[in-house]
Enzyme design. Structure first.
Site, short mmCIF file in Angstrom:
data_model
loop_
_atom_site.label_atom_id
_atom_site.label_comp_id
_atom_site.label_asym_id
_atom_site.label_seq_id
_atom_site.Cartn_x
_atom_site.Cartn_y
_atom_site.Cartn_z
N ASN A 134 59.76 -10.03 20.25
CA ASN A 134 58.78 -9.09 20.82
C ASN A 134 57.47 -9.09 20.04
OD1 ASN A 134 59.57 -7.88 18.47
ND2 ASN A 134 60.21 -5.93 19.38
N GLU A 141 57.42 -2.95 14.78
CA GLU A 141 57.65 -3.16 16.20
C GLU A 141 56.35 -2.93 16.99
OE1 GLU A 141 60.34 -4.76 16.58
OE2 GLU A 141 61.86 -3.40 17.40
#
Ligand SMILES: N[C@@H]1[C@@H](O)[C@H](O)[C@@H](COP(=O)(O)O)O[C@@H]1O
Length: 237
Positions: A134, A141
């Protein structure tokens, strides 16, 4: 951002190891942040194989990240992925390495401890990391602030499920503790390594998408000495 494609994972790893070895020979007191995961394993092996006496006597290492709730001695911990192939074979003394403790009772204090460790060393000379599917760097993140130092993150589903590959049995992964993107941006040299076909799509996104906190690896484009080194299988140019 300097983008370089190496013909093989072997060539990529040789280059990364040679870069680190040359750097520490010129900067014996370097502070280097290294990632866990599978990507740097051959680089670590080559660093260890080509080290000469004295190369790492004064070098300090910072481990990039850790899974919250995972014990340091768990074979799947980020610590184990750095300690066994790199820190132990190089004989780095405990005062010259920082690991996050994923079992720390106070995670904010643990972040502060690592922030202080890095600050006391005058910041990072090199940060060399892998990339998540990702686009995460460490466990920063999507959505992580480019202004953040060490912090606790909530893991995306893809990170938690891909993270199972490091463990023998199913393991609950919900949070990470990680060096921040501000550390990455402040490091003198920032390097992201990627190999294999499963990284091709995310490399394509990093190359093509604009700089955004929604794709953490695009921070590399903000860095004045940022490098994205990939093998031919991960190349998306
Ligand atoms: N916590 C690790 C990171 O330290 C690593 O850099 C990245 C890529 O991992 P791999 O190299 O196994 O693809 O994601 C994992 O989640």
């Amino acid at each position: 951002m300097n983008y370089h494609v190496f013909p093989t994972y072997e060539a990529l790893s040789t280059h990364a190891a040679d870069f680190i070895l040359a750097y520490v020979r010129n900067h014996p007191q370097a502070t280097i942040c290294v990632a866990s995961g599978e990507t740097p394993l051959l680089t670590f092996q080559k660093i260890v194989a080509n080290t000469q006496p004295g190369d790492f006597d004064q070098v300090t290492f910072v481990a990039l990240d850790e899974w919250v709730g995972i014990a340091p001695d768990n074979a799947g911990s980020c610590r184990s992925y750095i300690d066994a192939p790199l820190i132990k074979p190089l004989g780095i003394s405990p005062d010259r390495v920082s690991f996050f403790d994923g079992l720390a009772p106070d995670l904010e204090a643990e972040c502060q401890r690592v922030n202080d460790f890095i600050a006391n060393k005058g910041g990072l000379d090199i940060i060399m990391v892998g990339i998540g599917l990702n686009g995460h760097l460490g466990l920063n993140e999507p959505g992580s602030s480019f202004e953040s130092y060490a912090h606790v993150s909530e893991l995306e589903e893809v990170t938690a499920s891909v993270g199972q590959k490091y463990f023998q049995s199913e393991t609950r992964l919900t949070q990470g503790i990680t060096v921040g993107l501000k550390h990455f941006l402040e490091a003198k040299t920032a390097i992201v390594l990627a190999n294999g076909p499963r990284k091709k799509d995310i490399i394509k996104r990093v190359l093509e998408e604009p700089i955004s906190e929604s794709l953490p690896a695009t921070a590399l484009k903000l860095h004045s000495n940022g490098h994205l080194w990939v093998d031919a299988a991960a190349d998306a140019s």
